[in-house]
Design a protein around this motif. Structure first.
Motif, PDB file in Angstrom:
ATOM      1  N   PRO A 365      54.410  72.385 -10.785  1.00 58.82           N
ATOM      2  CA  PRO A 365      53.340  71.391 -10.937  1.00 58.82           C
ATOM      3  C   PRO A 365      53.050  71.003 -12.382  1.00 58.82           C
ATOM      4  N   ASP A 366      53.273  71.911 -13.355  1.00 55.19           N
ATOM      5  CA  ASP A 366      53.010  71.554 -14.749  1.00 55.19           C
ATOM      6  C   ASP A 366      54.230  70.914 -15.414  1.00 55.19           C
ATOM      7  N   GLY A 367      55.348  70.771 -14.691  1.00 56.57           N
ATOM      8  CA  GLY A 367      56.521  70.077 -15.206  1.00 56.57           C
ATOM      9  C   GLY A 367      57.321  70.842 -16.233  1.00 56.57           C
ATOM     10  N   ARG A 368      57.083  72.140 -16.385  1.00 58.48           N
ATOM     11  CA  ARG A 368      57.768  72.920 -17.416  1.00 58.48           C
ATOM     12  C   ARG A 368      58.870  73.825 -16.866  1.00 58.48           C
ATOM     13  N   PHE A 369      58.869  74.071 -15.551  1.00 59.17           N
ATOM     14  CA  PHE A 369      59.804  75.023 -14.966  1.00 59.17           C
ATOM     15  C   PHE A 369      60.516  74.391 -13.773  1.00 59.17           C
ATOM     16  N   LEU A 370      61.673  74.950 -13.471  1.00 55.11           N
ATOM     17  CA  LEU A 370      62.450  74.573 -12.295  1.00 55.11           C
ATOM     18  C   LEU A 370      62.653  75.805 -11.427  1.00 55.11           C
ATOM     19  N   LEU A 371      62.423  75.649 -10.130  1.00 51.37           N
ATOM     20  CA  LEU A 371      62.689  76.719  -9.181  1.00 51.37           C
ATOM     21  C   LEU A 371      63.943  76.366  -8.385  1.00 51.37           C
ATOM     22  N   THR A 372      64.936  77.237  -8.433  1.00 47.10           N
ATOM     23  CA  THR A 372      66.141  77.056  -7.624  1.00 47.10           C
ATOM     24  C   THR A 372      66.249  78.240  -6.659  1.00 47.10           C
ATOM     25  N   ALA A 373      66.708  77.957  -5.448  1.00 44.42           N
ATOM     26  CA  ALA A 373      66.816  78.999  -4.429  1.00 44.42           C
ATOM     27  C   ALA A 373      68.115  78.821  -3.655  1.00 44.42           C
ATOM     28  N   THR A 374      68.738  79.932  -3.329  1.00 40.92           N
ATOM     29  CA  THR A 374      69.904  79.961  -2.443  1.00 40.92           C
ATOM     30  C   THR A 374      69.421  80.450  -1.088  1.00 40.92           C
ATOM     31  N   LEU A 375      69.458  79.559  -0.101  1.00 45.16           N
ATOM     32  CA  LEU A 375      68.833  79.818   1.187  1.00 45.16           C
ATOM     33  C   LEU A 375      69.869  80.088   2.267  1.00 45.16           C
ATOM     34  N   SER A 376      69.422  80.800   3.270  1.00 44.94           N
ATOM     35  CA  SER A 376      70.201  81.052   4.482  1.00 44.94           C
ATOM     36  C   SER A 376      69.654  80.114   5.570  1.00 44.94           C
ATOM     37  N   ALA A 399      65.788  88.548  -6.152  1.00 47.07           N
ATOM     38  CA  ALA A 399      66.785  88.596  -5.088  1.00 47.07           C
ATOM     39  C   ALA A 399      66.090  88.906  -3.768  1.00 47.07           C
ATOM     40  N   VAL A 400      66.350  88.089  -2.759  1.00 47.38           N
ATOM     41  CA  VAL A 400      65.729  88.253  -1.445  1.00 47.38           C
ATOM     42  C   VAL A 400      66.833  88.164  -0.395  1.00 47.38           C
ATOM     43  N   GLU A 401      66.930  89.166   0.427  1.00 48.00           N
ATOM     44  CA  GLU A 401      67.973  89.173   1.456  1.00 48.00           C
ATOM     45  C   GLU A 401      67.607  88.214   2.589  1.00 48.00           C
ATOM     46  N   GLU A 402      68.545  87.376   2.962  1.00 51.95           N
ATOM     47  CA  GLU A 402      68.396  86.402   4.048  1.00 51.95           C
ATOM     48  C   GLU A 402      67.123  85.567   3.854  1.00 51.95           C
ATOM     49  N   LEU A 403      67.108  84.833   2.765  1.00 51.52           N
ATOM     50  CA  LEU A 403      65.966  83.980   2.398  1.00 51.52           C
ATOM     51  C   LEU A 403      66.060  82.648   3.140  1.00 51.52           C
ATOM     52  N   TYR A 404      64.949  82.219   3.755  1.00 48.25           N
ATOM     53  CA  TYR A 404      64.934  80.986   4.539  1.00 48.25           C
ATOM     54  C   TYR A 404      64.164  79.841   3.884  1.00 48.25           C
TER      55      TYR A 404
END
Length: 691
Positions: A365-376, A399-404
């Motif tokens: 929301p503050d435009g300073r960070f990017l969130l990337t996720a590898t999803l199952s 790290a999260v196992e079987e992230l949705y």
């Protein structure tokens, strides 16, 4: 100030669900009641106040800041949940089932967040576009039902439908944001009629549309409004691409004004699909990623005038940060996962982030960070969340196992800290980054560049084989290549030519040209033979060598085995001449033997014994025997046929004589045939037949 602003995010996995605080500690919120069973989905309200998740037996609503439980709705089998813009109402959807009493299953329900009371329910079969669309003030809500658009007042759900618009054949409806909402309705092509889109004022649905446009090649459409609700981008797509250029059909894009004072087609200068389009936060510009890979990215203003060309690169996603100060271009899915961050003011690249296997990416929301996720289930390995600073450094890893599912907590732009004239520095990475670096396996560096066959290694890559972003030749629309391919034609043809047709590309079948050999890439050039020694057709030099060897062999045999017949070229044939007597008849018409034939007959050598014959001489002897037998048979057959033919003619003449004796009238041709009787009898006498 940036460190005081909470960058909370949520995640949902097969075995867990949680809320995590942001910079600098990234600690999980302890007040959240973690469910004992896997959650099916979660959702934040638009203002970020509320957080809810759905379980197989209930829906729980929390206060997002402290994870305080506010409400629990005991409704089972919920698949989807959604808050209204101000968080006043929550909608739930479950799969429709057949009830025992035969009544319709009302699987779309709307509840009050504050009281948990069910306010209204509908039957909604499709999961796509299942929820109602609210105005930003929640004064009205609309939904598309069968052949009409229904309008409700959320403050008075009990009154039901307060207004409606008959829209036969409508497939998509979209309500604009802003203070003066409009309704855009898309009608697909049907029975030769063009597709169309119409825009109505929400408070004047019975009036004529404020904007309408017809176009072809549109089976479905995606409508994207700017934040002010004054203009809409319509991305149309066909199910099938008639030009066979794309598996996913043809795409086009149009810009429409809600007031009806402007509409046009957005003309793109590169063939291929439209990968992504997004409005800037100021509602005065939009970016488009389009074309075959490497795709091209352009920035346009609200009148479709070009603002900037980012060039061609392997990108398929574009996104502005909430303040409109930065934007990123990325290639996800089957692309490498590179994220290029640009400064919107200077249009210079800030950094490149390498985030392979990314399934989800969004700005904070503050435009300073990017969130990337590898999803199952997109990928079932290396699932987890990474947070990057806009300047490039990685600041957090989880790290999260079987992230949705994963997402930031929404926060209104006016509540976020202002973005300064320069990009703020990156904070210190969390301990998770160091831990991930220590536990990660070292990956061997792959050789850069495309694969080259051994024969082409060590040479400079031709420009025609390079991508556009590597300095290669640009792709020209309508160049006549299949699917726009710029690959040069082969030097040989794998498919056989039609008999009698000319070789394609001036090269004969299987690459055998005038030299008779296929050209091997990377091999030394073959020295062409002298002009006098070149063969014709596919034989070439090899054919001349065979002829020369054959002549030498025949000459040696003639010198060793006796004289043969003289060839027209002056050579001596190794095969003896055949002089066959046919029933005592000569080959000459006047009964005198030809002197040349007699000389040839005397030149036939005596047949040697079997021990003295070599394989070639045996073949010659056998051929002579066969030729003699065939000649005798053919001569006897010819004499028999001639006698039978003459006998038939005499029989016909005798029949004509009988007709003349009976007084029948004969034609001139029949009389002429009777006059030839004497000649026929002479010919029979010459063959030794008397009649």
């Amino acid at each position: 100030m940036a460190s005081q602003f909470s960058q909370q995010y949520a995640f949902r996995a097969q075995k867990t669900l949680g809320l995590v605080g942001g910079t600098p500690d990234y600690l999980p919120l302890s007040g959240l009641v973690t469910p004992d069973v896997p959650a099916r989905t979660y959702h934040y309200s638009s203002d970020g106040r509320l957080f809810a998740y759905a379980l197989p037996t209930a829906v729980r609503i929390f206060q997002a800041e402290g994870a305080k439980l506010l409400q629990e709705l005991s409704i089972p089998n919920i698949i989807e949940i959604q808050f209204s813009p101000r968080g006043t109402y929550i909608s739930t959807w479950e799969r429709p089932v057949k009830l025992e009493d035969g009544a319709q299953h009302k699987n779309l329900r709307i509840f009050s967040v504050s009281t948990g009371e069910e306010l209204i329910a509908f039957t909604q079969k499709s999961q796509e576009g299942w929820d109602l669309q609210y105005t930003i003030s929640e004064s009205h809500a609309i939904r598309l039902v069968s052949q009409e658009v229904q309008v409700f007042r959320p403050a008075e759900w009990g009154k039901g439908v307060v207004d409606k618009l008959r829209v036969e054949g409508a497939s998509t409806v979209s309500l604009s944001p802003g203070l003066n909402p409009s309704v855009a309705i898309f009608f697909a092509e049907k029975k030769g009629a063009p597709a169309s889109i119409k825009i109505y004022g929400l408070l004047a649905l019975s009036s004529v549309p404020t904007c309408a446009k017809n176009f072809y090649k549109a089976d479905r459409a995606q409508i994207k409004w700017n934040d002010l609700g004054t203009q809409a981008l319509v991305v149309t797509q066909t199910e099938v691409d008639n030009s066979n250029m794309s598996y996913y059909g043809e795409t086009s894009m149009y810009l429409l004004s809600a007031a009806g004072n402007f509409d046009c087609r957005v003309t793109l200068d590169k063939e291929g699909p439209i990968h992504d389009v997004t409005w800037g936060p100021n509602s005065k510009e939009f970016g488009v990623v389009y074309g075959f890979m490497p795709a091209k990215t352009m920035l346009f203003d609200q009148r479709v005038r070009t603002l900037h060309d980012f060039g061609s690169a392997p990108h398929n996603t574009i996104s502005f940060n909430p303040q409109g100060r930065l934007l990123f271009l990325a290639g996800f899915g089957n692309l490498a996962g590179k994220i290029d961050v640009f400064d919107r003011r200077t249009l210079n690249k800030v950094c490149t982030i390498d985030a392979p296997n990314t399934s989800y990416c969004s700005w904070s929301p503050d435009g300073r960070f990017l969130l990337t996720a590898t999803l199952s289930p997109r990928l079932r390995v290396d699932n987890g969340i990474k947070i990057w600073h806009a300047s490039g450094p990685l600041v957090h890893v989880q790290a999260v196992e079987e992230l949705y599912q994963a997402s930031w907590r929404p926060t209104p732009v006016d509540q976020a800290p202002p973005f300064g004239p320069t990009i703020p520095p990156a904070p210190q990475p969390s301990p998770s980054v160091l831990a991930a670096a220590l536990t990660s396996k070292a990956v061997a560096a792959k050789p850069a560049g495309a694969y080259r066959p051994p024969g082409a290694r060590g040479l400079a890559t031709p420009a025609i084989f390079k991508r556009e972003d590597e300095g290669g030749a640009p792709r020209v629309p309508g160049s006549g290549t299949v699917s726009g391919s710029a690959t040069p034609p082969r030097g040989y043809n794998r498919s056989p030519n039609v008999p009698g047709s000319m070789p394609s590309n001036g090269i004969s079948q299987n690459g055998h040209g005038q030299g008779g050999r296929r050209h091997v890439p990377g091999a030394a050039p073959r020295t062409p033979p002298p002009m006098g020694d070149q063969g014709q057709g596919h034989g070439g030099q090899g054919g001349q060598d065979k002829k020369r060897k054959k002549k030498e062999k025949e000459k040696k045999k003639g010198e060793r085995g006796g004289s043969g017949t003289v060839t027209p070229m002056g050579g001596v044939s190794a095969r003896p001449s055949l002089d066959i007597q046919t029933n005592g008849l000569d080959e000459t018409s006047n009964g005198v033997k030809d002197e040349t034939a007699a000389e040839a007959a005397t030149s036939v050598p005596p047949t040697p014994s079997l021990e003295q014959l070599d394989p070639i001489a045996k073949k010659v002897r056998n051929l002579n025997k066969k030729a003699s037998t065939i000649s005798h048979l053919s001569m006897s057959l010819d004499v028999t046929d001639a006698v039978q033919c003459l006998a038939l003619q005499l029989k016909a003449i005798e029949e004509l004589k009988e007709k003349a004796k009976r007084g029948e009238r004969l034609e001139a041709t029949q009389l002429k045939k009777m006059e030839g009787e004497v000649d026929i009898r002479k010919e029979l006498a010459s063959l030794g037949i008397t009649a």
